[in-house]
Design a protein around this motif. Structure first.
Motif, PDB file in Angstrom:
ATOM      1  N   LEU A 141       0.805  -1.222   0.000  1.00 40.52           N
ATOM      2  CA  LEU A 141       0.000   0.000   0.000  1.00 40.52           C
ATOM      3  C   LEU A 141       0.834   1.267   0.000  1.00 40.52           C
ATOM      4  O   LEU A 141       0.614   2.168  -0.797  1.00 40.52           O
ATOM      5  N   ALA A 142       1.811   1.340   0.900  1.00 36.10           N
ATOM      6  CA  ALA A 142       2.581   2.567   1.090  1.00 36.10           C
ATOM      7  C   ALA A 142       3.908   2.210   1.734  1.00 36.10           C
ATOM      8  O   ALA A 142       4.055   1.119   2.310  1.00 36.10           O
ATOM      9  N   PRO A 143       4.908   3.091   1.638  1.00 33.51           N
ATOM     10  CA  PRO A 143       6.158   2.852   2.371  1.00 33.51           C
ATOM     11  C   PRO A 143       5.871   2.614   3.850  1.00 33.51           C
ATOM     12  O   PRO A 143       4.893   3.136   4.400  1.00 33.51           O
ATOM     13  N   LEU A 144       6.709   1.825   4.493  1.00 38.36           N
ATOM     14  CA  LEU A 144       6.424   1.375   5.855  1.00 38.36           C
ATOM     15  C   LEU A 144       6.185   2.531   6.818  1.00 38.36           C
ATOM     16  O   LEU A 144       5.261   2.473   7.637  1.00 38.36           O
ATOM     17  N   ALA A 145       6.993   3.577   6.750  1.00 43.17           N
ATOM     18  CA  ALA A 145       6.817   4.698   7.677  1.00 43.17           C
ATOM     19  C   ALA A 145       5.422   5.302   7.544  1.00 43.17           C
ATOM     20  O   ALA A 145       4.755   5.595   8.545  1.00 43.17           O
ATOM     21  N   SER A 146       4.956   5.478   6.309  1.00 46.26           N
ATOM     22  CA  SER A 146       3.618   6.020   6.075  1.00 46.26           C
ATOM     23  C   SER A 146       2.542   5.033   6.506  1.00 46.26           C
ATOM     24  O   SER A 146       1.527   5.425   7.106  1.00 46.26           O
ATOM     25  N   LEU A 147       2.748   3.759   6.206  1.00 46.15           N
ATOM     26  CA  LEU A 147       1.778   2.739   6.587  1.00 46.15           C
ATOM     27  C   LEU A 147       1.582   2.699   8.096  1.00 46.15           C
ATOM     28  O   LEU A 147       0.446   2.623   8.590  1.00 46.15           O
ATOM     29  N   LEU A 148       2.675   2.753   8.831  1.00 47.03           N
ATOM     30  CA  LEU A 148       2.565   2.730  10.289  1.00 47.03           C
ATOM     31  C   LEU A 148       1.824   3.957  10.800  1.00 47.03           C
ATOM     32  O   LEU A 148       1.063   3.881  11.771  1.00 47.03           O
ATOM     33  N   GLY A 149       2.035   5.088  10.135  1.00 54.01           N
ATOM     34  CA  GLY A 149       1.309   6.295  10.506  1.00 54.01           C
ATOM     35  C   GLY A 149      -0.183   6.148  10.291  1.00 54.01           C
ATOM     36  O   GLY A 149      -0.993   6.652  11.075  1.00 54.01           O
ATOM     37  N   LEU A 150      -0.577   5.454   9.223  1.00 55.85           N
ATOM     38  CA  LEU A 150      -1.984   5.222   8.947  1.00 55.85           C
ATOM     39  C   LEU A 150      -2.589   4.214   9.919  1.00 55.85           C
ATOM     40  O   LEU A 150      -3.747   4.345  10.333  1.00 55.85           O
ATOM     41  N   ALA A 151      -1.821   3.213  10.278  1.00 53.43           N
ATOM     42  CA  ALA A 151      -2.341   2.116  11.095  1.00 53.43           C
ATOM     43  C   ALA A 151      -2.397   2.438  12.582  1.00 53.43           C
ATOM     44  O   ALA A 151      -3.283   1.953  13.300  1.00 53.43           O
ATOM     45  N   ALA A 152      -1.470   3.250  13.056  1.00 53.43           N
ATOM     46  CA  ALA A 152      -1.272   3.423  14.496  1.00 53.43           C
ATOM     47  C   ALA A 152      -2.540   3.822  15.237  1.00 53.43           C
ATOM     48  O   ALA A 152      -2.839   3.288  16.318  1.00 53.43           O
ATOM     49  N   ALA A 153      -3.301   4.734  14.681  1.00 59.94           N
ATOM     50  CA  ALA A 153      -4.480   5.248  15.394  1.00 59.94           C
ATOM     51  C   ALA A 153      -5.548   4.185  15.597  1.00 59.94           C
ATOM     52  O   ALA A 153      -6.340   4.272  16.545  1.00 59.94           O
ATOM     53  N   PHE A 154      -5.560   3.175  14.739  1.00 62.13           N
ATOM     54  CA  PHE A 154      -6.640   2.199  14.787  1.00 62.13           C
ATOM     55  C   PHE A 154      -6.265   0.912  15.522  1.00 62.13           C
ATOM     56  O   PHE A 154      -7.109   0.040  15.732  1.00 62.13           O
ATOM     57  N   LEU A 155      -5.011   0.801  15.937  1.00 64.62           N
ATOM     58  CA  LEU A 155      -4.555  -0.393  16.652  1.00 64.62           C
ATOM     59  C   LEU A 155      -5.051  -0.397  18.092  1.00 64.62           C
ATOM     60  O   LEU A 155      -4.970   0.612  18.793  1.00 64.62           O
TER      61      LEU A 155
END
Length: 208
Positions: A141-155
């Protein structure tokens, strides 16, 4: 490929997978859901690739799952089918409305009552879902740094990110480590020769 996951596949589950693949082939005639050159290898390139996430996630006993950028349902819808009786909630995020329409139809024909389709970008997802998901997954989907930024709030607390990556992963992890602190286990993909599945836990943003 499916033989690797025989302990996860009941007759009912296999029937749902076949139904899904048949629906994909039907829609593919008029919609560009997956790359045409991969359709003949759909069981290995897409279904089998997605199935790899199930045994990794089960070790963490998840009850909720969010898949970002689900596209034609890989990996999120495949996981929803295979873990139908183990997951209480599955969210599939897909901003492309044609693909989201396909996902809604697939959810109906596969009788996946616990799956919700979010036809929007992850950045616009409702704030009331923050901290709601035990697993957040994404495939290329996206580079890892960006992906983690997208995922973090929903974990949820102690949640797991499952990132399906190619040979670029090592470089992406180095960049992400400047922003994020996390533990990870890497699994070689059995579907993609140079692919990697990164299971990321204890995710925290580094202090500036």
């Amino acid at each position: 490929m499916l033989a690797r996951y025989r302990d996860l596949l009941t007759t009912e589950t296999e029937t749902r997978l076949v139904t899904f693949v048949e629906l994909l082939a039907t829609w593919q005639r008029t919609h560009n859901l997956v790359s045409p050159r991969t359709l003949d290898e759909v069981w290995e390139r897409h279904v089998g690739d997605s199935l790899q996430l199930a045994p990794i996630a089960l070790a963490h006993k998840p009850s909720s799952w969010l898949d970002i950028g689900s596209g034609a349902g890989f990996p999120g819808l495949i996981v929803a089918i295979v873990l139908r009786d183990r997951l209480e909630t599955v969210g599939l995020v897909e901003a492309n409305h044609k693909k989201a329409a396909f996902l809604r139809q697939a959810v109906r024909v596969c009788s996946l009552d616990n799956v919700t389709i979010h036809a929007q970008r992850i950045e616009a997802l409702h704030a009331d879902l923050a901290g709601h998901f035990d697993v957040v997954s994404a495939r290329a989907l996206a580079p890892l740094a960006s992906l983690l930024g997208l995922a973090a709030a929903f974990l949820s607390e102690n949640g797991l990110v499952l990132a399906m990556k190619g040979k670029e992963y090592v470089h992406e992890e180095a960049a992400a480590s400047d922003i994020w602190q996390f533990d990870r286990i890497l699994y070689p993909s059995v579907a993609e020769g140079d692919g990697t599945i990164a299971a990321i836990s204890h995710l925290k943003r580094r202090k500036a």
